[in-house]
Design an enzyme around this catalytic site. Structure first.
Site, PDB file in Angstrom:
ATOM      1  N   ASP A  13      37.898  52.750  39.812  1.00 15.71           N
ATOM      2  CA  ASP A  13      39.163  52.636  40.542  1.00 15.71           C
ATOM      3  C   ASP A  13      39.915  53.947  40.414  1.00 15.71           C
ATOM      4  O   ASP A  13      40.623  54.176  39.436  1.00 15.71           O
ATOM      5  CB  ASP A  13      39.990  51.478  39.966  1.00 15.71           C
ATOM      6  N   LEU A  72      35.441  46.130  49.790  1.00 19.63           N
ATOM      7  CA  LEU A  72      36.473  46.340  50.819  1.00 19.63           C
ATOM      8  C   LEU A  72      37.310  45.096  51.094  1.00 19.63           C
ATOM      9  O   LEU A  72      38.317  45.178  51.783  1.00 19.63           O
ATOM     10  CB  LEU A  72      35.825  46.817  52.122  1.00 19.63           C
ATOM     11  N   LYS A  73      36.881  43.950  50.622  1.00 24.27           N
ATOM     12  CA  LYS A  73      37.625  42.686  50.813  1.00 24.27           C
ATOM     13  C   LYS A  73      38.122  42.553  52.256  1.00 24.27           C
ATOM     14  O   LYS A  73      39.316  42.441  52.540  1.00 24.27           O
ATOM     15  CB  LYS A  73      38.780  42.589  49.819  1.00 24.27           C
TER      16      LYS A  73
HETATM   17  O1  C5P Z   1      38.785  48.024  34.228  1.00 21.56           O
HETATM   18  P1  C5P Z   1      38.319  46.616  34.460  1.00 21.56           P
HETATM   19  O2  C5P Z   1      37.000  46.300  33.761  1.00 21.56           O
HETATM   20  O3  C5P Z   1      39.377  45.576  34.155  1.00 21.56           O
HETATM   21  O4  C5P Z   1      38.025  46.578  36.026  1.00 21.56           O
HETATM   22  C1  C5P Z   1      37.573  45.423  36.654  1.00 21.56           C
HETATM   23  C2  C5P Z   1      37.332  45.660  38.112  1.00 21.56           C
HETATM   24  O5  C5P Z   1      37.179  44.386  38.711  1.00 21.56           O
HETATM   25  C3  C5P Z   1      38.458  46.344  38.861  1.00 21.56           C
HETATM   26  O6  C5P Z   1      37.855  47.088  39.934  1.00 21.56           O
HETATM   27  C4  C5P Z   1      39.279  45.204  39.385  1.00 21.56           C
HETATM   28  O7  C5P Z   1      39.938  45.511  40.587  1.00 21.56           O
HETATM   29  C5  C5P Z   1      38.205  44.155  39.652  1.00 21.56           C
HETATM   30  N1  C5P Z   1      38.694  42.780  39.609  1.00 21.56           N
HETATM   31  C6  C5P Z   1      39.273  42.200  38.491  1.00 21.56           C
HETATM   32  N2  C5P Z   1      39.684  40.898  38.495  1.00 21.56           N
HETATM   33  C7  C5P Z   1      39.549  40.192  39.599  1.00 21.56           C
HETATM   34  C8  C5P Z   1      38.970  40.752  40.738  1.00 21.56           C
HETATM   35  C9  C5P Z   1      38.558  42.061  40.708  1.00 21.56           C
HETATM   36  O8  C5P Z   1      39.409  42.834  37.453  1.00 21.56           O
HETATM   37  N3  C5P Z   1      39.931  38.942  39.590  1.00 21.56           N
END
Ligand code: C5P
Length: 250
Positions: A13, A72-73
């Site tokens: 990200d 991209l949702k």
């Molecule tokens: O840094 P981290 O491991 O928390 O990142 C998790 C990834 O998964 C990020 O790209 C975040 O946007 C995505 N994500 C999330 N929880 C969700 C959906 C997507 O953490 N419920």
């Protein structure tokens, strides 16, 4: 446990092009990727588009066999979503996300277009994953949008709709894995964020699970971001997380 394919997708990200390129090279480059795939999403794609993806995640890295999750949702009328799928087809994503709440016709249009493009470009068809209820929404948020139901029931309803429309899987929280695996069968892909290795900081993930717990419950892929890209050695961190998930031939 038998040695599984590496289930770890690193979520990157950032809008930082050079930083993303270096990170991807270090965790996914030759001779062997330390991750099963790379996830790039709205932030990176809106900043740099398809040329940015080709630059940061170039063909020699893709050629190691590492997967590409383009998060991209998508959510629009069927014709526009199909156009979006067509527009990114030559990036040959392994997975693309689409909001299941966009409805059956939108989901089917996306599946059909992914098939048409795969045949035309002679690449594997992008697998489509449904987004059900965002984990940032609680029951009162759903009620405010007219959905008078528990989030867990709405997740199952939207996942079933996605599956019936031909999607290959869903994104889900660790706490939804067991119910979705039961509802949608063993072939349905479950891509699971909210994963934290044993002993790591939870950051803002409030109800995280370890890689092993999620895989044992039936996750097919784990999305892990900060524990990899904020580590002193991202490659070392990715390998450790893959081992925690049961991969032993890194
Ligand atoms: O840094 P981290 O491991 O928390 O990142 C998790 C990834 O998964 C990020 O790209 C975040 O946007 C995505 N994500 C999330 N929880 C969700 C959906 C997507 O953490 N419920």
């Amino acid at each position: 446990m038998k040695n599984p394919a590496n289930p770890v997708y690193c979520g990157i990200d950032t809008t930082e092009l050079e930083g993303a390129a270096r990170l991807i090279q270090s965790i996914a480059g030759a001779p062997k990727p330390a991750v099963g795939g790379i996830k790039l999403g709205l932030e990176f794609f809106l900043a740099h588009g398809a040329p940015g993806i080709r630059y940061a995640f170039p063909q020699p890295v893709r050629a190691t066999g590492v997967g590409f999750f383009l998060d991209l949702k998508l959510h629009d009328i069927p014709n526009t979503v199909a156009g979006g799928i067509r527009a990114v087809a030559d990036l040959a994503p392994t997975y693309i996300t689409i909001h299941a709440s966009g409805g059956r016709d939108m989901l089917k249009a996306a599946v059909d277009e992914a098939g048409v493009q795969a045949a035309k470009l002679n690449v594997p068809r992008a697998k489509l994953l449904g987004v059900t209820v965002l984990t940032s929404l609680d029951k009162s948020d759903l009620v405010a949008t007219g959905v008078n139901d528990e989030p867990s029931d709405q997740v199952l309803r939207l996942a079933s709709l996605a599956r019936a429309a031909g999607l290959d899987g869903c994104i889900c929280s660790p706490h939804e894995i067991a119910a979705l695996r039961k509802e949608c069968g063993s072939d349905f892909v479950l891509m699971v964020p909210g994963i934290r290795p044993v002993g790591s900081a939870s950051n803002d993930q409030k109800r995280a699970m370890t890689p092993r717990q999620a895989v044992d419950l039936g996750a097919t892929h784990l999305v892990v971001g900060r524990p990899i890209y904020q580590a002193a050695s991202p490659r070392g961190a990715a390998e450790a997380i893959a081992r925690e998930a049961g991969v032993n031939d890194l």
